[in-house]
Scaffold this motif. Structure first.
Motif, PDB file in Angstrom:
ATOM      1  N   ARG A 153       0.801  -1.237   0.000  1.00  0.00           N
ATOM      2  CA  ARG A 153       0.000   0.000   0.000  1.00  0.00           C
ATOM      3  C   ARG A 153       0.831   1.283   0.000  1.00  0.00           C
ATOM      4  O   ARG A 153       0.613   2.167  -0.831  1.00  0.00           O
ATOM      5  N   ALA A 194      -4.816   5.161  -7.160  1.00  0.00           N
ATOM      6  CA  ALA A 194      -5.551   6.409  -7.381  1.00  0.00           C
ATOM      7  C   ALA A 194      -6.378   6.773  -6.157  1.00  0.00           C
ATOM      8  O   ALA A 194      -6.409   7.935  -5.742  1.00  0.00           O
ATOM      9  N   GLU A 195      -7.061   5.772  -5.576  1.00  0.00           N
ATOM     10  CA  GLU A 195      -7.920   5.998  -4.415  1.00  0.00           C
ATOM     11  C   GLU A 195      -8.029   4.709  -3.618  1.00  0.00           C
ATOM     12  O   GLU A 195      -7.902   3.622  -4.175  1.00  0.00           O
ATOM     13  N   ILE A 196      -8.302   4.854  -2.341  1.00  0.00           N
ATOM     14  CA  ILE A 196      -8.603   3.713  -1.477  1.00  0.00           C
ATOM     15  C   ILE A 196      -9.823   4.087  -0.638  1.00  0.00           C
ATOM     16  O   ILE A 196      -9.871   5.166  -0.047  1.00  0.00           O
ATOM     17  N   HIS A 197     -10.805   3.182  -0.633  1.00  0.00           N
ATOM     18  CA  HIS A 197     -12.046   3.414   0.091  1.00  0.00           C
ATOM     19  C   HIS A 197     -12.269   2.284   1.090  1.00  0.00           C
ATOM     20  O   HIS A 197     -11.884   1.145   0.841  1.00  0.00           O
ATOM     21  N   GLU A 217     -10.560  -3.329   1.856  1.00  0.00           N
ATOM     22  CA  GLU A 217     -10.419  -2.001   1.275  1.00  0.00           C
ATOM     23  C   GLU A 217     -10.759  -2.121  -0.209  1.00  0.00           C
ATOM     24  O   GLU A 217     -10.543  -3.168  -0.811  1.00  0.00           O
ATOM     25  N   VAL A 233      -9.551  -0.730  -3.538  1.00  0.00           N
ATOM     26  CA  VAL A 233      -8.403  -0.028  -4.107  1.00  0.00           C
ATOM     27  C   VAL A 233      -8.686   0.260  -5.573  1.00  0.00           C
ATOM     28  O   VAL A 233      -8.991  -0.651  -6.345  1.00  0.00           O
ATOM     29  N   VAL A 234      -8.588   1.526  -5.941  1.00  0.00           N
ATOM     30  CA  VAL A 234      -8.738   1.937  -7.330  1.00  0.00           C
ATOM     31  C   VAL A 234      -7.341   2.227  -7.865  1.00  0.00           C
ATOM     32  O   VAL A 234      -6.599   3.022  -7.284  1.00  0.00           O
ATOM     33  N   ARG A 242      -4.920   3.387 -11.162  1.00  0.00           N
ATOM     34  CA  ARG A 242      -4.824   4.047 -12.456  1.00  0.00           C
ATOM     35  C   ARG A 242      -3.831   3.251 -13.293  1.00  0.00           C
ATOM     36  O   ARG A 242      -2.675   3.081 -12.909  1.00  0.00           O
TER      37      ARG A 242
END
Length: 179
Positions: free
Chosen positions: A84, A140-143, A149, A151-152, A154
């Motif tokens: 991460r 790009a993002e983590i929600h 989690e 994980v997005v 790119r």
């Protein structure tokens, strides 16, 4: 609307209970979700010049413009906690003949990459030899997503081998597409 999947009476009752705010039966959830066939990937990254990776079946494409993917590692994953902070990873889409690779990367052990040939991609992340595809990404993002989690990634580079059939997972077993 289309026809739904037939459910047994006990499933219907448990489904109704969940809809009314009662706790969902985790075995039922696993059973129903296991009926969805998915591909198997190994998410890999470089941590202090050491390759690390984990098996994952919760992976999907997310967007064409911009090119994004998503995968969902468990919060309990020690390997994901190591990858991460690096900000980059490669999704290695396993080929039909890589069942042993899936099993290997599903274990907690330090010697995984000693047993599988690999090379560094343009992102620096490990690309496993023999994979059906390699999708190199930056985070790009983590929600938050419950005990996982979301994980997005790119996409920064990708390769694929149209001749290799993907490894599939369905109802607790591996499978392959018919030719």
């Amino acid at each position: 609307m289309g026809e739904g999947i037939p459910m047994t009476n006990s499933t219907d009752v448990r489904q109704a209970d969940a809809a009314h705010g009662r706790e969902m039966d985790p075995r039922l959830f696993r059973e129903v979700m296991g009926g969805f066939a998915s591909g198997i990937v190994v998410v890999a990254g470089m941590v202090a010049d050491e390759p690390v990776g984990l098996t994952c079946q919760s992976f999907t494409s997310l967007s064409m413009d911009p090119p994004l993917i998503a995968f969902c590692p468990a919060l309990s994953s020690v390997t994901w906690r190591r990858i991460r902070p690096t900000g980059a990873f490669c999704v290695n889409v396993l080929a039909a003949e890589q069942r042993d690779v899936s099993g290997l990367f599903g274990q907690r052990r330090d010697d995984k990459f000693e047993q599988v040939p690999w090379r560094r991609g343009v992102s620096g992340a490990p690309l496993l030899d023999g994979a059906a595809a390699h999708i190199e990404c930056e985070i790009a993002e983590i929600h938050p997503g419950g005990d996982h989690e979301i994980v997005v990634g790119r996409v920064v580079a990708l390769t694929g081998d149209a001749e290799r059939m993907p490894l599939l997972y369905h109802r607790g077993r591996y499978g392959v597409l018919a030719p």
